[in-house]
Design a protein around this motif. Structure first.
Motif, PDB file in Angstrom:
ATOM      1  N   ALA A   1       6.971  -1.086  -1.380  1.00  0.00           N
ATOM      2  CA  ALA A   1       7.637   0.174  -1.044  1.00  0.00           C
ATOM      3  C   ALA A   1       8.560   0.614  -2.177  1.00  0.00           C
ATOM      4  N   CYS A   2       9.293  -0.335  -2.757  1.00  0.00           N
ATOM      5  CA  CYS A   2      10.175  -0.010  -3.886  1.00  0.00           C
ATOM      6  C   CYS A   2       9.381   0.569  -5.044  1.00  0.00           C
ATOM      7  N   ALA A   3       8.246  -0.056  -5.360  1.00  0.00           N
ATOM      8  CA  ALA A   3       7.436   0.402  -6.485  1.00  0.00           C
ATOM      9  C   ALA A   3       6.919   1.821  -6.258  1.00  0.00           C
TER      10      ALA A   3
ATOM     11  N   ARG B   1      24.082  -2.777  -7.203  1.00  0.00           N
ATOM     12  CA  ARG B   1      25.270  -3.447  -7.720  1.00  0.00           C
ATOM     13  C   ARG B   1      26.465  -2.957  -6.923  1.00  0.00           C
ATOM     14  N   PRO B   2      27.493  -3.793  -6.745  1.00  0.00           N
ATOM     15  CA  PRO B   2      28.669  -3.332  -5.996  1.00  0.00           C
ATOM     16  C   PRO B   2      29.266  -2.076  -6.619  1.00  0.00           C
ATOM     17  N   GLY B   3      29.474  -1.062  -5.798  1.00  0.00           N
ATOM     18  CA  GLY B   3      30.076   0.175  -6.265  1.00  0.00           C
ATOM     19  C   GLY B   3      29.135   1.120  -6.977  1.00  0.00           C
ATOM     20  N   ARG B   4      27.872   0.747  -7.108  1.00  0.00           N
ATOM     21  CA  ARG B   4      26.915   1.591  -7.824  1.00  0.00           C
ATOM     22  C   ARG B   4      26.119   2.433  -6.838  1.00  0.00           C
ATOM     23  N   PRO B   5      26.082   3.764  -7.011  1.00  0.00           N
ATOM     24  CA  PRO B   5      25.311   4.623  -6.103  1.00  0.00           C
ATOM     25  C   PRO B   5      23.826   4.627  -6.488  1.00  0.00           C
TER      26      PRO B   5
ATOM     27  N   GLY C   1      24.147   4.030  -1.795  1.00  0.00           N
ATOM     28  CA  GLY C   1      24.292   2.800  -2.562  1.00  0.00           C
ATOM     29  C   GLY C   1      23.087   1.883  -2.570  1.00  0.00           C
ATOM     30  N   VAL C   2      22.079   2.148  -1.743  1.00  0.00           N
ATOM     31  CA  VAL C   2      20.922   1.252  -1.642  1.00  0.00           C
ATOM     32  C   VAL C   2      19.692   1.994  -2.150  1.00  0.00           C
ATOM     33  N   GLY C   3      19.249   1.622  -3.375  1.00  0.00           N
ATOM     34  CA  GLY C   3      18.161   2.343  -4.007  1.00  0.00           C
ATOM     35  C   GLY C   3      16.910   1.513  -4.188  1.00  0.00           C
TER      36      GLY C   3
ATOM     37  N   GLN D   1      15.791   2.292   5.641  1.00  0.00           N
ATOM     38  CA  GLN D   1      16.075   2.357   4.208  1.00  0.00           C
ATOM     39  C   GLN D   1      16.344   0.961   3.636  1.00  0.00           C
ATOM     40  N   PHE D   2      17.136   0.176   4.362  1.00  0.00           N
ATOM     41  CA  PHE D   2      17.482  -1.161   3.883  1.00  0.00           C
ATOM     42  C   PHE D   2      16.260  -2.082   3.887  1.00  0.00           C
ATOM     43  N   ARG D   3      15.434  -1.967   4.929  1.00  0.00           N
ATOM     44  CA  ARG D   3      14.237  -2.822   4.990  1.00  0.00           C
ATOM     45  C   ARG D   3      13.283  -2.513   3.842  1.00  0.00           C
ATOM     46  N   LEU D   4      13.098  -1.237   3.541  1.00  0.00           N
ATOM     47  CA  LEU D   4      12.194  -0.868   2.451  1.00  0.00           C
ATOM     48  C   LEU D   4      12.724  -1.361   1.106  1.00  0.00           C
TER      49      LEU D   4
END
Length: 342
Positions: A103-105, A236-240, A228-230, A94-97
């Motif tokens: 992949a994000c797009a 952003r810190p604290g942002r889901p 938290g990683v989208g 998930q973090f690598r993508l």
């Protein structure tokens, strides 16, 4: 997955949550008002000044019951949950993508396609229910169809996807007032406003969106993803961010549809909304309870999932989508299939 059906919502100011054997006890002024077996719960959501004992928090964490704290208007404050479940390799993937622009797009496009398609379905459905639908509905539906065609083109960047989302959102909310059948001026809607909501409709939308966000966060954590990683929403810190990604397809299908039903069926009244000195509008306690009950009832509504074909409820759909997203991130699926209403 029956444990995902139940969420305990606590709205009484000053309530205290304690562990009583295997139950969550809700106490007000040292009197127990409610007891709920923990094995029936998938989450606890506290609104306003509500506190919980350390023993209860520990028991919830051990059982995978997430506890969220929101202000009285539904704005997210904090979420407490136990150790992350699932495979650490899934989270690493998930973090690598998240660092891969292509992949994000691709993932962002799927989230936005689901949102725009469901928004268009809302407009088309509302128009069918009217003997003489306002032309703004059809015009907005046409513009959303154009946005869907644009999103289906290959090689879009994430910024381009966000641009199409913004244009679609503007078109959709420009026609939102036409879907409101109440003639009371309290429920007129001109534009989306958030912090703070500037009218009753925006207060309802923001409140229900917060409920959907909690459910999406819980679903993602349950399959082992980091909420938290989208991909669509910037980290952003604290942002889901990933929970915000996942909830996009549920905004029209679950939240907006519920808000319109509450207004059009006169389940909420103008007197249930209060304007503060800064111009923000919030709901009173009775109206919040009405919305929470309606939301829980809506989550129990049955449907056939359009992707898996299984009989399910709206309470379970975020968990099905979270599993599909996890499979996409692992590489088992080529693209993420968003939830589309029929």
């Amino acid at each position: 997955m029956s444990n995902y059906h139940n969420t305990l919502y606590v709205t009484t100011p000053g309530a205290y949550l304690a562990k009583d054997h295997e139950n969550v006890a809700v106490r007000v002024e040292r009197q127990t008002r409610l007891e709920v077996p923990m094995h029936h719960l998938g989450g606890v959501v506290c609104f306003g000044p509500v506190s919980a004992s350390p023993d209860l928090m520990a028991a919830c964490m051990e059982r995978g019951i997430g506890v969220s704290f929101l202000d009285v208007n539904g704005r997210f404050l904090a979420r407490v949950e136990g150790p992350a479940s699932g495979n650490v390799l899934l989270r690493r993937r998930q973090f690598r993508l998240a660092d891969d622009p292509a992949a994000c797009a691709l993932l962002a496009r799927s989230f936005v396609l689901g949102k725009v398609a469901n928004a268009r379905s809302m407009l088309v459905r509302s128009a069918r229910e009217r003997a003489d639908p306002p032309p703004t509905m059809q015009a907005a539906a046409t513009r959303l169809a154009d946005r869907i065609a644009d999103l289906e083109r290959a090689h879009l960047t994430t910024d381009a996807v966000r641009g199409h989302e913004g244009e679609a959102g503007a078109s959709y909310f420009a026609a939102f007032d036409a879907m409101i059948r109440s003639t009371d001026p309290t429920f007129r809607f001109s534009r989306r406003s958030r912090r703070p909501p500037l009218d009753a409709v925006n207060a309802l939308l923001s409140f229900v969106y917060a409920l959907v966000l909690h459910d999406c966060s819980s679903a993602l954590a349950a399959v082992g993803l980091d909420p938290g990683v989208g991909y669509l929403h910037v980290d952003r810190p604290g942002r889901p961010s990933l929970a915000l990604d996942l909830m996009e397809e549920f905004r029209p299908a679950l939240a907006d549809r519920l808000v319109l039903a509450l207004i059009n069926r006169a389940q909420v009244a103008p007197k249930g909304f209060v304007r503060d000195q800064a111009g923000g509008v919030s709901m009173d306690a009775d109206t919040r309870r009405t919305v929470l009950v309606a939301y829980q009832e809506r989550k129990q509504a049955s449907l056939t999932h359009p992707i898996t074909g299984e009989a399910t409820t709206y309470a379970v759909v975020p968990h099905i989508q979270a599993r599909l997203l996890a499979r996409t991130i692992r590489g088992d699926l080529e693209t993420y299939p968003p939830f589309l209403v029929r």
